[in-house]
Design an enzyme around this catalytic site. Structure first.
Site, PDB file in Angstrom:
ATOM      1  N   TRP A 149      10.246 -23.924  47.602  1.00 32.75           N
ATOM      2  CA  TRP A 149       8.972 -24.092  47.635  1.00 32.75           C
ATOM      3  C   TRP A 149       8.223 -23.825  48.934  1.00 32.75           C
ATOM      4  CZ3 TRP A 149       6.698 -25.153  42.906  1.00 32.75           C
ATOM      5  CH2 TRP A 149       7.481 -25.436  41.968  1.00 32.75           C
ATOM      6  N   LYS A 155       5.046 -22.099  41.109  1.00 36.72           N
ATOM      7  CA  LYS A 155       3.567 -22.244  41.302  1.00 36.72           C
ATOM      8  C   LYS A 155       3.136 -20.981  42.254  1.00 36.72           C
ATOM      9  CE  LYS A 155       3.362 -27.241  41.029  1.00 36.72           C
ATOM     10  NZ  LYS A 155       2.794 -28.400  41.491  1.00 36.72           N
ATOM     11  N   ASP A 184     -12.181 -26.896  18.148  1.00 40.86           N
ATOM     12  CA  ASP A 184     -12.491 -28.068  18.542  1.00 40.86           C
ATOM     13  C   ASP A 184     -13.734 -28.118  19.222  1.00 40.86           C
ATOM     14  OD1 ASP A 184     -12.220 -30.944  18.935  1.00 40.86           O
ATOM     15  OD2 ASP A 184     -12.301 -30.083  21.090  1.00 40.86           O
ATOM     16  N   GLU A 228     -15.334 -27.233  13.819  1.00 39.67           N
ATOM     17  CA  GLU A 228     -15.758 -28.679  14.032  1.00 39.67           C
ATOM     18  C   GLU A 228     -17.051 -28.665  14.489  1.00 39.67           C
ATOM     19  OE1 GLU A 228     -14.336 -32.752  15.896  1.00 39.67           O
ATOM     20  OE2 GLU A 228     -14.665 -30.935  17.199  1.00 39.67           O
TER      21      GLU A 228
END
Length: 652
Positions: free
Chosen positions: A79, A110, A324, A378
């Site tokens: 890291w 990451k 949604d 929706e």
């Protein structure tokens, strides 16, 4: 094109010029965004961005125009930043090539992103698997590249015939134990249950990764990553594959209406700027939802979202989506505090035409990639053309959720005595829809089951449910609740204008609300589960309600045509109508039963196929289902006990 939509709905004619302007904007905006490509080709961005294997190793690409340096960090380098893992810039894109042995299956990683005045660790935007560390609670992308690639066996799958009977489900809360259930558990235990009770479509909530479990999956952080709290990508694929083998369609809730505001886990300030994926300034924040709002007019954002639409169809074989928060997308006001009672409300400048363009393109992608896939909006506003085909100037959704129906039932139960129910109003509202659209009806969904609200059965029975749900118990409050629960669901389902939906457990009257683990309840899972044993116990009324719902879904598969031969007698509490060859007759009176009650029906012989009063459904068995019925002079004579419904089929 616009004329076709106005032919379907003549009330739109005064707004013809505005419809033409809307149509023109969508066409021109689509051309600008697609840049000469088809929508389905444009939506292949997930094959370009993200992490991919090459002949010589790995290649990674990210879009981060405001960054000035990006370094890959992870397990492989403890890291720490290392110049060997620094991306090179290509305009707004960043590129990194790595040897094959550097990254292994299971490695976490990451991006360390630098920008003017700051830096931060970010999860790649196209990460396909994201996990949370048990100790630190931090999220990281993880390589999912097992030696044994998942083998699909659903090549011959064909979507079930209409109507879609939708079982809305949440994998995590599908276990009876106080835990987060897995994809594997759902596949093994819940899919057979859904098949057995007769639903043909599974709607999965909370699929895309979200940092907070209690958000019900609506604060998405990682759009291309199936939530790891439920298991691995292959286990989700196995779920879909198994459902297809059962003949079940699987659709997912896709949340493109907003994004979680978390920066370490999500897209907000991915490259240091607030406006990479989202609108500038205040418009980029959805204050009511505490989230970020996408800039749908930016080609790179449309590329990301449309690629996400195609990704789940291609990679996980989903059969469509329930989009949604469409109302929030459609309007600058997010549709807040608007009733949409006049056509003027749709043409007053509040409609976000960029969002409308995006939704049109999203539907084009879905139907272009998978011919038989379905899309459901929706939307509470019933925007003209939203659920109409693109070739008639529609936006392309196959269905719109009838969001007003559960509100109608709640209002009725809260404000009116049983004998005062307005049957004319109920039938009108249950059958109301725009002339160009099909709708999905439902008496209640997950929204009505959340803590702070009440399910229908709990609204009807309240605390009496805890002591009087034995099948042999004759408590009057619970007797009423069980009777009306069946009538409400039958009336709602049989008047649908396209399909029907229920939420997991509500079909048998699950007794408690949904409350996810949170500080306020001591991080308890007590109410974030489903008590299937109640439905499986023949000694309980829950089992009887479940049996009624199974009979209901069996009936719905054969019901079609328009609602006809309507009859309402408000004073008697009687309501009836025909639907194809089926006659539905209800007696909502709480005390009055009727013998030889005449309701209008085409002449002919009829056979009783469903009585809500059957003992197997928790009724009193007052209706003899073996009696032959004959309609003469346009009338059918029926025995209608109080608080019961009878369904008869006209013999051919």
């Amino acid at each position: 094109m616009v004329k076709k939509l106005m032919q379907l709905d003549p009330w739109l004619e005064p707004y013809g010029d505005k419809l033409k302007a809307r149509h023109w904007h969508i066409l021109e905006n689509s051309r600008r965004i697609l840049g000469g490509k088809s929508a389905t080709e444009f939506a292949l961005g997930y094959l370009y961005y993200g992490r991919h294997r090459t002949d010589g190793g790995w290649i990674m690409r990210e879009w981060a125009p405001h960054a000035n340096k990006i370094v890959l960090v992870g397990d492989f380098c403890d890291w720490q930043d290392d110049a060997r893992y620094e991306f090179t810039r290509d305009g707004g894109d960043w590129l990194l090539e790595l040897p094959d042995k550097l990254l292994q299956h299971g490695d976490n990683y990451k991006l360390h992103v630098y920008w003017d005045g700051g830096d931060g660790y970010r999860i790649p935007a196209y990460a396909r698997y994201v996990v949370q560390d048990d100790e630190t609670k931090l999220f990281a992308a993880q390589i999912w590249q097992p030696k044994q690639e998942f083998k699909w066996t659903d090549r011959g799958f064909r979507s079930p015939a209409d109507p879609p009977l939708i079982y809305e489900a949440h994998v995590g809360m599908s276990s009876e134990r106080e835990e987060v259930a897995s994809y594997a558990y759902f596949t093994r235990e819940v899919l057979p249950r859904i098949k057995r009770v007769g639903y043909n479509t599974v709607q999965l909530m909370a699929v895309a990764e979200h940092p907070y479990y209690g958000s019900f999956g609506y604060h998405v952080a990682n759009y291309f990553a199936p939530s790891s709290r439920f298991g691995t990508p292959d286990e989700l694929k196995a779920l879909v594959n198994t459902a297809h083998a059962m003949g079940l369609r699987v659709i997912m809730d896709i949340v493109h209406s907003h994004s979680v505001k978390n920066e370490a886990e999500g897209l907000s300030r991915f490259d240091g700027s607030y406006s990479q994926y989202f609108h500038e300034g205040e418009r980029g924040h959805h204050r009511q939802w505490d989230s970020r709002t996408f800039d749908y007019g930016k080609p790179e954002v449309a590329h990301f979202l449309l690629s996400n639409v195609r990704y789940w169809l291609d990679e996980y074989h989903f059969d469509g989506y329930r989009f949604d928060g469409v109302t929030s997308m459609l309007y600058y006001s997010h549709g807040l505090e608007k009733s949409y009672s006049s056509y003027d409300d749709y043409f007053d400048g509040d409609v976000d035409l960029d969002a409308l363009t995006y939704l049109t393109l999203a539907n084009a992608v879905v139907h272009g990639v998978k011919k038989h896939a379905i899309t459901i909006a929706e939307d509470m506003s019933a925007l003209p053309g939203l659920a109409a085909p693109i070739d008639v100037d529609g936006i392309g959704f196959d269905y719109r959720l009838s969001m007003g129906v559960p509100d109608l039932w709640i209002k009725t139960l809260k404000e009116k005595k049983d004998e005062d129910w307005d049957l004319t109003h109920l039938l009108h509202e249950l059958t109301a829809h725009r002339p160009e659209e099909r709708t999905i009806s439902y008496a209640e969904s997950h929204d009505q089951a959340l803590v702070g609200d009440k399910t229908l059965i709990f609204r009807l029975a309240d605390a009496d449910m805890y002591d009087h749900m034995l099948a042999s118990d004759t408590d009057l409050v619970v007797e009423r609740a069980v009777a009306l629960h069946k009538l409400i669901r039958l009336l709602t389902a049989s008047t649908h204008s396209g399909g029907y939906l229920t939420f997991m457990g509500n079909e048998y009257g699950h007794p408690e609300w949904i409350d996810f683990p949170r500080p306020g309840n001591g991080w308890s899972y007590q109410y974030a589960r489903r008590q299937w044993s109640l439905a499986d116990d023949a000694n309980l009324k829950y089992s009887q309600l479940g049996s009624f719902d199974q009979a209901l879904t069996t009936l719905l598969r054969d019901v079609d045509g328009e609602v006809d031969y309507r009859y309402i007698h408000q004073g008697d509490g009687v309501l009836s109508y025909m639907r194809g060859n089926y006659l539905f007759a209800y007696n909502f009176s709480p005390a009055q039963s009727y013998t030889d009650y005449g309701v209008p029906a085409p002449n002919g012989k009829y056979t009783a196929v469903l009585s809500s009063d059957s003992k197997e459904f928790g009724g009193q068995g007052r209706v003899d289902s073996h009696v032959a019925y004959m309609a003469t002079s346009g009338q059918l004579m029926l025995y209608l006990p109080a608080r019961t419904a009878l369904v008869l089929r006209r013999d051919k």
